[in-house]
Design a protein around this motif. Structure first.
Motif, PDB file in Angstrom:
ATOM      1  N   ASP A 161       0.805  -1.223   0.000  1.00  0.00           N
ATOM      2  CA  ASP A 161       0.000   0.000   0.000  1.00  0.00           C
ATOM      3  C   ASP A 161       0.837   1.272   0.000  1.00  0.00           C
ATOM      4  O   ASP A 161       0.289   2.365  -0.159  1.00  0.00           O
ATOM      5  N   PRO A 167       0.755   6.547  -1.215  1.00  0.00           N
ATOM      6  CA  PRO A 167      -0.044   5.371  -1.573  1.00  0.00           C
ATOM      7  C   PRO A 167       0.408   4.812  -2.923  1.00  0.00           C
ATOM      8  O   PRO A 167       0.764   5.562  -3.829  1.00  0.00           O
ATOM      9  N   LYS A 171      -3.625   1.920  -5.528  1.00  0.00           N
ATOM     10  CA  LYS A 171      -4.479   2.469  -4.479  1.00  0.00           C
ATOM     11  C   LYS A 171      -5.084   3.800  -4.904  1.00  0.00           C
ATOM     12  O   LYS A 171      -6.145   4.193  -4.418  1.00  0.00           O
TER      13      LYS A 171
END
Length: 364
Positions: A161, A167, A171
């Motif tokens: 992630d 991010p 994501k």
């Protein structure tokens, strides 16, 4: 980037180490360090001794013993990283379809140390080429590296992630666009070398394209990634298999970066092969250090998820050798890498020496 401090990596450093047998290129034992006793502080040289010594030196000898200015690696990296970032920004502008170009730029311009493109430029200049000639190839290598990170972070791969403190691509843009952004960067990398390279002959450009394709294909980066995935959770993964994974998954693209620079810069076959060996050593060194950092640093310090190799039950150098032996192996690889630079102009080789030290001692 202005806060980075590269001073500890400016000069080669060698450490004492215990004996350990390695599989990489037939390495056997660490070199025995030569220890030179220091003069006790409580017994300084007398002024008479100092006067006699200086009186024996001729003017010419005195000039020859003056130290040369130290290579400023910090300034070098800042300058080169800025040039690479600008070149990447210009190479992949925002245009239609906006969504895919936004995704490409999101990861490509997210920062990073730019080690691979800087290695490409430094190798080109070492053999007599120019930064301008190497820059399209340097950008191409970074595009492919970014592609590998985007794909590596996907749920079907490492399922991460966080990347470079942000991010991960899927994501933000979704898995479908993330896959396509990686594909687009991969294709454009070859187009960019073919169409934007100046100052190199067509045969050398074709040779560079072939070298890059081999570095990332089924005998390079992809091979290492596949074996890495299939090794998760296995109990019988030894050093030989681990070395295969990292020579292909990590070292191959670093090797490609250096060799591309040497080819496009006009290097001889002998020079190219010496630089290939240098790059293979630092490529494996990069991964050994990465394995160490994964278990010794926090996610905040790394800018990516720490401890994920342990969570995924991946085999790593610390897992097989322990932290101390892994650090000793890293020191050995650093020394062997720098040995490959003997015979080159020391001034022109200084960036590669410092980059090797930087890779060995980096903290994220």
């Amino acid at each position: 980037m202005s806060a980075l401090n590269f001073n500890p990596w400016l000069q080669p450093s060698f450490t004492r180490s215990r004996s350990l047998t390695f599989l990489f290129h037939g390495l056997t034992n660490f070199p025995i360090p030569i220890l030179i006793p220091k003069r006790p502080r409580d017994k300084p040289y007398s002024s008479a001794t100092s006067f006699t010594l200086s009186a024996l030196l001729t003017k010419q000898e005195t000039v020859q013993t003056e130290e040369k200015p130290a290579f400023d690696f910090n300034s070098y990296m800042l300058h080169q990283a800025h040039a690479v970032n600008q070149a990447l920004h210009d190479a992949v502008p925002l245009r239609e379809p906006l969504r895919i170009h936004e995704a490409m730029r999101y990861s490509l311009l997210a920062g990073g140390k730019r080690v691979r493109p800087v290695l490409c430029v430094a190798a080109c200049e070492l053999v007599g080429g120019s930064a301008a000639t190497a820059m399209p190839a340097a950008c191409a290598v970074e595009m492919i590296h970014t592609m590998s990170l985007i794909h590596d972070d996907l749920p079907c791969m490492d399922n991460d992630d966080l990347r470079r403190g942000k991010p991960t691509n899927h994501k933000v843009f979704g898995e479908d666009v993330a896959v396509l952004a990686g594909d687009a960067l991969l294709a454009f990398a070859f187009e960019h070398i073919a169409c934007a390279t100046v100052g190199a002959s067509p045969p050398r450009i074709v040779r560079a394209l072939g070298e890059l394709a081999r570095a990332i294909g089924a005998e390079g980066l992809v091979a290492g990634q596949v074996v890495d995935i299939k090794s998760e959770g296995l109990d019988n993964v030894g050093l030989e298999r681990l070395e295969f994974i990292h020579i292909h998954k990590t070292a191959a693209l670093l090797e490609g970066a250096v060799v591309l620079g040497a080819i496009l810069g006009g290097g001889t076959d002998e020079e190219i092969e010496k630089l290939r060996k240098f790059a293979r050593y630092i490529g494996l060194l990069f991964q050994v250090v990465d394995d160490i950092l994964d278990v010794t640093k926090s996610s905040q310090e790394l800018g990516k998820t720490a401890g994920k190799d342990l969570t995924a039950d991946k085999v790593t150098y610390p897992k097989l050798l322990g932290i101390e032996k892994s650090m000793e192996f890293a020191a050995k690889l650093n020394k062997d890498a720098q040995d490959q630079l003997s015979g080159f102009d020391p001034v022109k080789a200084a960036p590669l020496v410092a980059l090797s030290n930087y890779i060995a001692h980096r903290q994220n």
